[in-house]
Design an enzyme around this catalytic site. Structure first.
Site, short mmCIF file in Angstrom:
data_model
loop_
_atom_site.label_atom_id
_atom_site.label_comp_id
_atom_site.label_asym_id
_atom_site.label_seq_id
_atom_site.Cartn_x
_atom_site.Cartn_y
_atom_site.Cartn_z
N GLY A 160 1.49 -1.69 -0.19
CA GLY A 160 -0.46 0.04 -0.09
C GLY A 160 1.33 1.25 -0.03
O GLY A 160 0.59 2.11 -1.24
N TYR A 161 1.78 1.13 1.04
CA TYR A 161 3.26 2.62 1.10
C TYR A 161 3.50 2.67 -0.45
O TYR A 161 3.14 3.47 -1.05
CB TYR A 161 3.48 1.57 2.22
N SER A 162 4.33 1.77 -1.65
CA SER A 162 4.66 2.08 -2.50
C SER A 162 3.27 2.17 -3.09
O SER A 162 4.03 2.93 -4.52
CB SER A 162 5.32 0.35 -2.48
N SER A 164 0.68 3.73 -2.85
CA SER A 164 0.37 5.74 -2.50
C SER A 164 1.85 6.30 -2.90
O SER A 164 1.93 7.61 -3.27
CB SER A 164 0.25 5.32 -0.96
#
Length: 256
Positions: A160-162, A164
């Site tokens: 999810g972080y990647s 985003s």
């Protein structure tokens, strides 16, 4: 004009999200040191700004503190409306607020994905649109996103972080394409491995910490002070011809 004057932010007002600690705090302090008044916001920001507020006032600048849950879309809209009402002009917007959820992709629940995308990407879009439209109307403004090495790389156990941060890179360029002709500069800073709360898990893993450190040409992890110069540059007239740039501050990691 003396080149140093192009970095002077006297008379400007900067809104910095996620500024209570870490990179955001370092950037906010730098903007104040360069002459800007600071509007600081985070989920737990004290009204007086705590340590950040003290640093800003010690620089002779004004500080205004706000709380906002960037995972709550309605709260983001409410904050944008309130801050525009309270401050007649916001010259600089630093979109630094963010979160990270670590879990392997096969076990990464929808709820984790949704929270990260909402805070790291959707809230950034909404706030930039709402604050940025006043800059477009005025014909001037500076917007800085906090991207990441994972704007360029996939990372491990942080899908999810990647996603985003990849989105932040494209959002930076999308806004820049539309707003550069309107006098608004939109750029991003991509931190490398920095000693903040977000990297505590990595730093506590001795083997991972060692492998990361060995790849950084500068021979050390970064710290929030490493972002003071880049933030002032992108917030000042010194960067007037810089649009849609993702400035990597990583000790040489991406060049390895």
């Amino acid at each position: 004009m003396n080149v140093l004057k192009s970095f002077d932010l006297s008379g400007k007002t900067a809104l910095v999200t996620g500024s209570r600690r870490g990179i955001g705090r370092g950037m906010a302090e730098a903007l104040a040191e360069a002459g800007a008044d600071i509007i600081g916001v985070s989920a737990s920001m004290e009204a007086d700004g705590g340590a950040l507020g003290e640093a800003v006032r010690a620089s002779g600048r004004k500080f205004s503190g706000y709380q906002c849950d960037f995972g709550d879309r309605a709260a983001v809209h409410g904050f944008a409306e309130q801050v525009r009402s309270d401050h007649s002009q916001i010259d600089i917007l630093v979109n630094n607020a963010g979160t990270i959820m670590r879990k392997p992709a096969a076990d990464h629940e929808d709820e984790l994905w949704d929270v990260v995308i909402e805070i790291n990407l959707s809230a950034q879009f909404v706030l930039t649109r709402e604050i940025g439209k006043t800059m477009v109307e005025r014909g001037s403004g500076k917007i800085i996103f906090t991207a990441s090495l994972l704007t360029f790389q996939g990372g491990i156990t942080v899908p999810g972080y990647s996603a985003s941060k990849g989105g932040i890179g494209q959002l930076t360029k999308a806004f820049a394409n539309e707003w550069a002709p309107k006098g608004v500069n939109v750029n991003a800073i991509a931190p490398g491995y920095i000693e903040t709360d977000n990297t505590e898990a990595l730093r506590n893993d001795a083997a991972r910490y060692k492998s990361i450190l060995e790849r950084i040409p500068a021979g050390r992890w970064g710290n929030p002070d490493d972002f003071k110069g880049p933030a002032v540059f992108l917030a000042s007239t010194a960067s007037d011809y810089v649009h849609g740039e993702i400035l990597v501050v990583d000790g040489g990691w991406m060049g390895r």
